[in-house]
Scaffold this motif. Structure first.
Motif, PDB file in Angstrom:
ATOM      1  N   LYS A 122       0.827  -1.368   0.068  1.00  0.00           N
ATOM      2  CA  LYS A 122      -0.409   0.013   0.198  1.00  0.00           C
ATOM      3  C   LYS A 122       0.664   1.250  -0.061  1.00  0.00           C
ATOM      4  CE  LYS A 122      -4.261   1.886   2.417  1.00  0.00           C
ATOM      5  NZ  LYS A 122      -5.067   2.366   3.214  1.00  0.00           N
ATOM      6  N   SER A 124       3.419   3.918  -0.552  1.00  0.00           N
ATOM      7  CA  SER A 124       3.915   4.695  -2.549  1.00  0.00           C
ATOM      8  C   SER A 124       5.410   4.235  -2.714  1.00  0.00           C
ATOM      9  CB  SER A 124       3.558   6.049  -2.505  1.00  0.00           C
ATOM     10  OG  SER A 124       4.747   6.709  -2.100  1.00  0.00           O
ATOM     11  N   TRP A 246     -10.434  -4.989  -9.383  1.00  0.00           N
ATOM     12  CA  TRP A 246      -9.594  -5.005  -9.085  1.00  0.00           C
ATOM     13  C   TRP A 246      -8.521  -5.881  -9.234  1.00  0.00           C
ATOM     14  CZ3 TRP A 246     -10.565  -1.697  -3.786  1.00  0.00           C
ATOM     15  CH2 TRP A 246     -11.172  -0.684  -4.776  1.00  0.00           C
ATOM     16  N   VAL A 345       3.096   6.061 -13.705  1.00  0.00           N
ATOM     17  CA  VAL A 345       2.463   6.976 -12.150  1.00  0.00           C
ATOM     18  C   VAL A 345       1.559   8.061 -13.643  1.00  0.00           C
ATOM     19  CG1 VAL A 345       2.023   7.913 -10.449  1.00  0.00           C
ATOM     20  CG2 VAL A 345       3.611   6.335 -10.840  1.00  0.00           C
ATOM     21  N   GLY A 349      -1.896   6.478 -13.434  1.00  0.00           N
ATOM     22  CA  GLY A 349      -1.774   6.727 -11.689  1.00  0.00           C
ATOM     23  C   GLY A 349      -3.390   7.050 -10.904  1.00  0.00           C
ATOM     24  N   HIS A 352      -6.994   2.834  -8.362  1.00  0.00           N
ATOM     25  CA  HIS A 352      -6.633   2.357  -6.657  1.00  0.00           C
ATOM     26  C   HIS A 352      -5.366   2.071  -7.215  1.00  0.00           C
ATOM     27  CE1 HIS A 352      -7.916   1.381  -3.352  1.00  0.00           C
ATOM     28  NE2 HIS A 352      -8.900   1.375  -2.934  1.00  0.00           N
ATOM     29  N   TRP A 353      -5.405   2.154  -5.937  1.00  0.00           N
ATOM     30  CA  TRP A 353      -3.824   1.099  -5.937  1.00  0.00           C
ATOM     31  C   TRP A 353      -4.114  -0.123  -5.414  1.00  0.00           C
ATOM     32  CZ3 TRP A 353      -1.779  -2.158  -1.526  1.00  0.00           C
ATOM     33  CH2 TRP A 353      -3.017  -2.025  -0.606  1.00  0.00           C
ATOM     34  N   ASN A 358      -3.392  -0.642 -13.150  1.00  0.00           N
ATOM     35  CA  ASN A 358      -2.537  -0.232 -13.496  1.00  0.00           C
ATOM     36  C   ASN A 358      -0.882  -1.541 -12.968  1.00  0.00           C
ATOM     37  OD1 ASN A 358      -4.093  -0.898 -10.965  1.00  0.00           O
ATOM     38  ND2 ASN A 358      -2.779   1.284  -9.603  1.00  0.00           N
ATOM     39  N   ASN A 359      -1.081  -2.045 -11.846  1.00  0.00           N
ATOM     40  CA  ASN A 359      -0.122  -2.861 -11.294  1.00  0.00           C
ATOM     41  C   ASN A 359      -0.066  -4.061 -12.124  1.00  0.00           C
ATOM     42  OD1 ASN A 359       0.049  -2.855  -8.045  1.00  0.00           O
ATOM     43  ND2 ASN A 359      -2.519  -2.734  -8.439  1.00  0.00           N
ATOM     44  N   TRP A 386       2.540   0.559  -5.248  1.00  0.00           N
ATOM     45  CA  TRP A 386       1.255   0.598  -5.170  1.00  0.00           C
ATOM     46  C   TRP A 386       0.732  -1.026  -4.502  1.00  0.00           C
ATOM     47  CZ3 TRP A 386       1.923   1.798 -11.044  1.00  0.00           C
ATOM     48  CH2 TRP A 386       1.030   2.953 -11.125  1.00  0.00           C
ATOM     49  N   ASP A 387       0.466  -2.086  -5.178  1.00  0.00           N
ATOM     50  CA  ASP A 387       0.701  -3.772  -4.556  1.00  0.00           C
ATOM     51  C   ASP A 387       1.091  -3.986  -4.311  1.00  0.00           C
ATOM     52  OD1 ASP A 387      -1.165  -6.130  -3.014  1.00  0.00           O
ATOM     53  OD2 ASP A 387      -3.066  -5.524  -4.301  1.00  0.00           O
ATOM     54  N   ASN A 391       2.492  -7.937  -6.745  1.00  0.00           N
ATOM     55  CA  ASN A 391       3.521  -7.427  -8.175  1.00  0.00           C
ATOM     56  C   ASN A 391       4.347  -8.575  -7.595  1.00  0.00           C
ATOM     57  OD1 ASN A 391       1.356  -6.078  -8.919  1.00  0.00           O
ATOM     58  ND2 ASN A 391       1.657  -3.730  -8.146  1.00  0.00           N
TER      59      ASN A 391
END
Length: 462
Positions: A122, A124, A246, A345, A349, A352-353, A358-359, A386-387, A391
């Motif tokens: 979580k 950054s 997600w 990003v 970006g 959601h994280w 994004n992941n 992120w996660d 990842n």
């Protein structure tokens, strides 16, 4: 006072449903104003009102979303045969210890990558860098350690509550429990019990039998509740489920790759059957994408070719495919990693994280940047933020299969002590060697004839 359960709370779900529909391209301005007024009023019936709005939105937008995404249904998946991908047959692997070594490499590579990212999930990338620079361990090249870290930093950035402290270099005694590995074990159970022809219903029933509800999060918790309420797959994946795109399905991809060495088509098809329980659209495609990559990694070592193989198993016009295509064109091994992540990003970006898009893009970037180097791959996946545990796990699984257990660096594998904790019934404290052997047994015992899949038609249009 009503009991609030995270991810099932109607007000929370309404908030994220508005965000999800906006990401899908819908104008949510009016609904957003209604939501803001609901929050501002905060009367005694706020939960009931939120749930009513959520249901109204579901019944209104579900048919529209189905029409809007008809292109996926009509396009399907035009998959080429393995030899057209430039891949070799995996049949020869079964005649030696190489197949077992690669399966074990996948399991342990996934665990070590997950363990690396677990303490800072979580946070950054800026915070991760601040943490590492505080005890001179930037750039990352080993498990996190609190040694030499100022007390002010430890107080400012506490380790992840669930297993973070146990994941520090000085405290590791095994792989702590994590949902990123729980689902891999659960899917092994499914294939042992039902074979490769398992149904989505088989997987859903296994969740209810084997997995405690509080070991599920986001989309999986909503789907779990839906299953208990009698909502069957694939509707269980999208009914009042704002987390449907997600990362939850993406972290369930690996077993389908492990048991289909050299057959990305079959791996993607199994991933679909699993993902539709809890996800739709890009969340579902993310599991198919990585399952096919892991299957291909048994016989292909080029990261660029692996990504292309994964892309050919998901709809080209999906947002996930477009994001991966962007990443594939943008990442060059000679580039500075921070410049690469800056670009990701800037582009993704907004999500959601724990979103899939994004992941997945960050994980792909790390795989491309690492060029088959296990340490380089997982460390850069985690440094990207992120996660982090998801990842690191996925990137570690891909390279673990690609290189095999015997080629993985001892400093990453030895601390696991060949043992993993789990909340899945019957798997706690199991060894990685047993998991690999049972996976190998499924791979050989339930082997099915490879079939060319000209087109995959989605039952799930959302």
């Amino acid at each position: 006072m009503n009991m609030k359960i995270r991810y099932l709370d109607p007000l929370e779900r309404l908030e994220y449903e508005l965000r999800q529909l906006h990401e899908e391209g819908w104008d949510m301005t009016g609904h957003q104003l209604t939501y803001q007024k609901l929050v501002a009023d905060n009367d005694d019936h706020i939960q009931e009102k939120a749930f009513k709005i959520l249901k109204e939105m579901y019944h209104h937008y579900t048919p529209l979303r189905g029409k809007k995404l008809d292109l996926y249904r009509s396009q399907g998946i035009s998959s080429s045969q393995p030899e057209q991908d430039g891949m070799q047959s995996a049949a020869g692997l079964q005649k030696s210890n190489e197949l077992y070594d690669k399966i074990l490499g996948g399991w342990t590579g996934r665990a070590a990558g997950c363990l690396l990212g677990k303490p800072v999930e979580k946070y950054s990338r800026q915070i991760i860098r601040e943490i590492l620079e505080s005890n001179h361990t930037w750039p990352l090249n080993h498990y996190f350690t609190a040694k030499g870290m100022p007390e002010s930093v430890l107080q400012k950035y506490p380790w992840k509550q669930r297993g973070g402290f146990e994941s520090l270099r000085e405290n590791i005694v095994c792989m702590p429990e994590d949902d990123d590995l729980n689902y891999t074990m659960l899917n092994l159970y499914v294939t042992e019990k039902y074979g490769k022809n398992f149904t989505s219903e088989n997987v859903g029933e296994s969740w209810l039998q084997m997995l405690p509800v509080y070991e599920t999060f986001t989309a999986e918790r909503v789907a779990y509740y839906n299953l208990l309420s009698g909502v069957s797959p694939p509707e269980s994946g999208h009914y009042l489920n704002p987390f449907r795109e997600w990362i939850g399905a993406q972290i369930r991809a690996d077993l389908w790759g492990y048991i289909n060495p050299g057959n990305p088509d079959k791996a993607a098809e199994m991933a679909y059957r699993d993902a539709c329980i809890s996800h739709t659209g890009n969340g579902l495609f993310a599991e198919m994408f990585f399952a096919s990559i892991i299957a291909a990694a048994f016989v292909e070592k080029s990261p660029e070719k692996l990504i292309q193989i994964g892309l050919s198993r998901i709809p080209e016009q999906s947002r996930l495919s477009q994001a991966i295509q962007y990443t594939l064109k943008m990442v060059k091994p000679e580039q500075d990693w921070e410049t690469i992540v800056d670009a990701l990003v800037a582009e993704f970006g907004k999500y959601h994280w724990v979103h899939s898009i994004n992941n997945a893009s960050l994980t792909v970037a790390a795989i491309l940047y690492g060029q088959g180097d296990y340490e380089k791959t997982i460390c850069h996946a985690v440094m990207g933020g992120w996660d982090t545990d998801c990842n690191g796990a996925t990137a570690g699984s891909v390279v673990g299969v690609m290189q095999g257990y015997s080629a993985l660096p001892d400093k990453w594998i030895r601390p696991l002590n060949n043992r993993i904790r789990s909340g899945v019934k019957g798997f706690d404290k199991i060894s990685f060697t047993e998991l690999a052997q049972r996976t190998l047994n499924v791979t050989i015992k339930t082997s099915v004839k490879n079939k060319k899949m000209e087109k995959m038609t989605y039952q799930d249009d959302f």
